[in-house]
Every structure is written in C-alpha cells, then in structure tokens.
Design a protein around this motif. Structure first.
Motif, PDB file in Angstrom:
ATOM      1  N   PRO A  68      -4.939  18.726 -12.703  1.00 51.56           N
ATOM      2  CA  PRO A  68      -5.846  19.829 -12.364  1.00 51.56           C
ATOM      3  C   PRO A  68      -7.270  19.298 -12.166  1.00 51.56           C
ATOM      4  O   PRO A  68      -7.783  18.549 -12.988  1.00 51.56           O
ATOM      5  CB  PRO A  68      -5.762  20.745 -13.594  1.00 51.56           C
ATOM      6  CG  PRO A  68      -4.440  20.416 -14.213  1.00 51.56           C
ATOM      7  CD  PRO A  68      -4.246  18.941 -13.965  1.00 51.56           C
ATOM      8  N   GLY A 128      -2.858  13.668 -18.226  1.00 55.98           N
ATOM      9  CA  GLY A 128      -3.721  14.522 -17.395  1.00 55.98           C
ATOM     10  C   GLY A 128      -5.136  14.643 -17.918  1.00 55.98           C
ATOM     11  O   GLY A 128      -5.847  13.652 -18.083  1.00 55.98           O
ATOM     12  N   ASP A 180      -2.803  18.539 -23.924  1.00 57.43           N
ATOM     13  CA  ASP A 180      -1.622  18.355 -24.781  1.00 57.43           C
ATOM     14  C   ASP A 180      -1.819  17.149 -25.702  1.00 57.43           C
ATOM     15  O   ASP A 180      -1.371  17.162 -26.848  1.00 57.43           O
ATOM     16  CB  ASP A 180      -0.363  18.142 -23.925  1.00 57.43           C
ATOM     17  CG  ASP A 180       0.071  19.417 -23.212  1.00 57.43           C
ATOM     18  OD1 ASP A 180      -0.232  20.523 -23.714  1.00 57.43           O
ATOM     19  OD2 ASP A 180       0.716  19.314 -22.145  1.00 57.43           O
ATOM     20  N   ALA A 218       3.833  12.529 -22.125  1.00 57.48           N
ATOM     21  CA  ALA A 218       4.302  11.743 -20.977  1.00 57.48           C
ATOM     22  C   ALA A 218       3.432  11.916 -19.739  1.00 57.48           C
ATOM     23  O   ALA A 218       3.528  11.139 -18.795  1.00 57.48           O
ATOM     24  CB  ALA A 218       5.747  12.121 -20.659  1.00 57.48           C
ATOM     25  N   THR A 219       2.578  12.947 -19.731  1.00 59.93           N
ATOM     26  CA  THR A 219       1.692  13.221 -18.585  1.00 59.93           C
ATOM     27  C   THR A 219       0.336  13.660 -19.138  1.00 59.93           C
ATOM     28  O   THR A 219       0.047  14.859 -19.218  1.00 59.93           O
ATOM     29  CB  THR A 219       2.271  14.370 -17.723  1.00 59.93           C
ATOM     30  OG1 THR A 219       2.616  15.459 -18.587  1.00 59.93           O
ATOM     31  CG2 THR A 219       3.489  13.956 -16.935  1.00 59.93           C
ATOM     32  N   GLY A 257      -5.777  15.808 -20.888  1.00 57.60           N
ATOM     33  CA  GLY A 257      -5.741  15.564 -22.327  1.00 57.60           C
ATOM     34  C   GLY A 257      -5.574  16.771 -23.228  1.00 57.60           C
ATOM     35  O   GLY A 257      -5.707  16.648 -24.448  1.00 57.60           O
ATOM     36  N   ASN A 305       4.248  17.581 -18.724  1.00 56.76           N
ATOM     37  CA  ASN A 305       3.606  18.672 -17.979  1.00 56.76           C
ATOM     38  C   ASN A 305       3.420  18.121 -16.567  1.00 56.76           C
ATOM     39  O   ASN A 305       2.494  17.364 -16.310  1.00 56.76           O
ATOM     40  CB  ASN A 305       2.280  19.017 -18.651  1.00 56.76           C
ATOM     41  CG  ASN A 305       1.655  20.274 -18.096  1.00 56.76           C
ATOM     42  OD1 ASN A 305       2.103  20.812 -17.080  1.00 56.76           O
ATOM     43  ND2 ASN A 305       0.610  20.740 -18.738  1.00 56.76           N
ATOM     44  N   HIS A 310       5.330   7.049 -16.829  1.00 52.97           N
ATOM     45  CA  HIS A 310       6.227   7.367 -17.949  1.00 52.97           C
ATOM     46  C   HIS A 310       7.626   6.776 -17.746  1.00 52.97           C
ATOM     47  O   HIS A 310       8.402   6.685 -18.681  1.00 52.97           O
ATOM     48  CB  HIS A 310       6.297   8.869 -18.211  1.00 52.97           C
ATOM     49  CG  HIS A 310       6.361   9.710 -16.983  1.00 52.97           C
ATOM     50  ND1 HIS A 310       5.670  10.898 -16.866  1.00 52.97           N
ATOM     51  CD2 HIS A 310       7.016   9.548 -15.812  1.00 52.97           C
ATOM     52  CE1 HIS A 310       5.921  11.413 -15.670  1.00 52.97           C
ATOM     53  NE2 HIS A 310       6.716  10.630 -15.021  1.00 52.97           N
ATOM     54  N   ASP A 318       0.034   3.759 -17.252  1.00 54.74           N
ATOM     55  CA  ASP A 318       1.263   3.315 -16.586  1.00 54.74           C
ATOM     56  C   ASP A 318       2.155   4.542 -16.454  1.00 54.74           C
ATOM     57  O   ASP A 318       1.934   5.564 -17.116  1.00 54.74           O
ATOM     58  CB  ASP A 318       1.962   2.220 -17.421  1.00 54.74           C
ATOM     59  CG  ASP A 318       3.033   1.472 -16.623  1.00 54.74           C
ATOM     60  OD1 ASP A 318       3.170   1.701 -15.394  1.00 54.74           O
ATOM     61  OD2 ASP A 318       3.762   0.665 -17.234  1.00 54.74           O
ATOM     62  N   GLY A 333       3.646  17.721 -12.153  1.00 53.00           N
ATOM     63  CA  GLY A 333       2.784  18.165 -11.047  1.00 53.00           C
ATOM     64  C   GLY A 333       1.581  17.271 -10.861  1.00 53.00           C
ATOM     65  O   GLY A 333       1.650  16.070 -11.084  1.00 53.00           O
TER      66      GLY A 333
HETATM   67  N1  SAH Z   1      -0.852  17.783 -19.699  1.00 48.00           N
HETATM   68  C1  SAH Z   1      -2.033  17.619 -18.869  1.00 48.00           C
HETATM   69  C2  SAH Z   1      -1.793  17.970 -17.406  1.00 48.00           C
HETATM   70  C3  SAH Z   1      -0.831  17.024 -16.729  1.00 48.00           C
HETATM   71  S1  SAH Z   1      -0.961  17.062 -14.991  1.00 48.00           S
HETATM   72  C4  SAH Z   1      -3.178  18.403 -19.490  1.00 48.00           C
HETATM   73  O1  SAH Z   1      -3.012  19.046 -20.511  1.00 48.00           O
HETATM   74  O2  SAH Z   1      -4.278  18.337 -18.951  1.00 48.00           O
HETATM   75  C5  SAH Z   1       0.200  15.847 -14.498  1.00 48.00           C
HETATM   76  C6  SAH Z   1      -0.264  14.424 -14.696  1.00 48.00           C
HETATM   77  O3  SAH Z   1       0.841  13.572 -14.488  1.00 48.00           O
HETATM   78  C7  SAH Z   1      -1.349  13.967 -13.711  1.00 48.00           C
HETATM   79  O4  SAH Z   1      -2.494  13.583 -14.402  1.00 48.00           O
HETATM   80  C8  SAH Z   1      -0.714  12.767 -13.008  1.00 48.00           C
HETATM   81  O5  SAH Z   1      -1.612  11.702 -12.782  1.00 48.00           O
HETATM   82  C9  SAH Z   1       0.340  12.350 -14.007  1.00 48.00           C
HETATM   83  N2  SAH Z   1       1.425  11.544 -13.448  1.00 48.00           N
HETATM   84  C10 SAH Z   1       1.944  11.532 -12.208  1.00 48.00           C
HETATM   85  N3  SAH Z   1       2.961  10.662 -12.114  1.00 48.00           N
HETATM   86  C11 SAH Z   1       3.088  10.083 -13.347  1.00 48.00           C
HETATM   87  C12 SAH Z   1       3.959   9.093 -13.901  1.00 48.00           C
HETATM   88  N4  SAH Z   1       4.908   8.547 -13.178  1.00 48.00           N
HETATM   89  N5  SAH Z   1       3.794   8.772 -15.189  1.00 48.00           N
HETATM   90  C13 SAH Z   1       2.828   9.353 -15.946  1.00 48.00           C
HETATM   91  N6  SAH Z   1       1.985  10.293 -15.483  1.00 48.00           N
HETATM   92  C14 SAH Z   1       2.105  10.649 -14.200  1.00 48.00           C
END
Ligand code: SAH
Length: 178
Positions: free
Chosen positions: A121, A44, A48, A41-42, A46, A116, A95, A93, A118
């Motif tokens: 990074p 970032g 995960d 879902a996040t 990549g 994940n 999540h 887009d 925040g």
């Molecule tokens: N799991 C990632 C780190 C995620 S950091 C890794 O392993 O590298 C958090 C991410 O959430 C950021 O890239 C940010 O752009 C994203 N983010 C912020 N708001 C979001 C949303 N509404 N939907 C999806 N991603 C979002």
C-alpha cells in the motif's frame, strides 16, 4: 494437533466495520504468546510485523520478509519508533526462501505465520506477490509451523493476477490432509 488456517479475500458478512488486517490479527492473536517465534511473510508497511512483535514481546522473535527495500525501511522505522525492534529479524528476500533463512532448530516450532498478499500500500502497485512463489512459501510454512500452529492468508482479487492467486491458494488448501 492440527494446524489452523484462515484464508480470506473479504470480510465475512456482517463484519463490515473492521479491516481485513484486523480480522487476520484477531484470528492470529489466539495463537501467540510471549517468547514465541513467529513469521510475517509479507512485511509491507509493518502493521502485522508490529502486531506480532507486541504479541511475542522482547523475549520472542519475529522473522519478517519482504522483497522491497522501501518496505524493509518502513518496517524497521515502525518497529524502532515503537521500541519493538529487539525481537525483529528483518529479511529482504522472498518468502519462497523462508526455509533457508530460518534455522533448522526452529523448524516445526513456529506458532503463527501471516501472509498479507498483493502490493505494498502506497508503493509500486505492479510489484505484487505471485502465485508460484506464494504457493512455494505456503508449503514451506507448513514445515515451519508447530503442531497446532496458525496460518493466516489475506488475498486480494482486485489487481492483475490477484484472483488467480486466490483461487490457487484455495485449491492448495483443499488438497491438504485435514
Ligand atoms: N502486511 C503488510 C502489507 C503487505 S503488502 C502491512 O501490514 O503493511 C504485500 C507485500 O508483499 C509488499 O510489500 C510486497 O513487496 C511483498 N512481496 C511481494 N512478493 C513477495 C515475496 N515473494 N516475498 C515476500 N514479500 C513479497
């Protein structure tokens, strides 16, 4: 079968030598197997996404979401370089629109979803996940997960809004039917 959720803002005591990301991956690894469909879902940078892609293999499918173009580029590159992009569906887009992007035929059949939260990074620290959209996405995640599916949520409290987001997630989880 019940869904299993892991919510963490820090490592449990005595587990100091791994990262929170590894902690979440260890938890999720018991849920995923080849050919599964899963969600990052996040996405970032990549990490995960790649972990999930390795877990489901080329016959599986990983839906990965991020709102930032920089993240989308990094994820694409990481998975291309690892030869794991065949099973990747990368979506720029939020999540909070997850249900719209995932075909109805796959609802209630996703084996694992990782959040994940925040900021990215190495990226713009002011661009963080937000309480309202995170909660909306979590509610949708439950419609997507199969019975027995697993959900991991890593939340950080050190940035503005992070603590409130983490508290809201805990409250949301405590209101779920067991
Ligand atoms: N799991 C990632 C780190 C995620 S950091 C890794 O392993 O590298 C958090 C991410 O959430 C950021 O890239 C940010 O752009 C994203 N983010 C912020 N708001 C979001 C949303 N509404 N939907 C999806 N991603 C979002």
């Amino acid at each position: 079968m019940l869904n299993v959720i892991l919510i963490a803002t820090r490592l449990p005591a005595g587990m100091a030598n791994i990262s929170l990301t590894t902690y979440a991956q260890d938890f999720i690894s018991s849920a995923i197997k080849p050919d599964d469909t899963v969600i990052d879902a996040t996405a970032g940078n990549g990490h995960d996404t790649l972990f999930l892609a390795n877990g489901v293999g080329k016959g599986g499918c990983v839906y990965a979401f991020d709102i930032q173009e920089q993240a989308i580029r990094h994820v694409r590159l990481r998975l291309d370089q690892s030869g794991q992009s065949q099973q990747l569906k990368l979506i720029q887009d939020g999540h909070q629109n997850m249900l719209l992007h995932i075909p109805a035929s796959l609802h209630s059949s996703i084996t694992a979803i990782m959040f994940n939260l925040g900021y990215l990074p190495g990226g713009d620290k002011s661009l963080t996940t937000q309480e309202a959209t995170t909660l909306s996405a979590l509610t949708q995640a439950f419609k997507l997960l199969m019975p027995g599916g697993m959900l991991s949520i890593m939340a950080y409290t050190g940035h503005p809004g992070g603590r409130a987001e983490a508290e809201a997630i805990k409250q949301w989880a405590s209101a779920l039917t067991p």
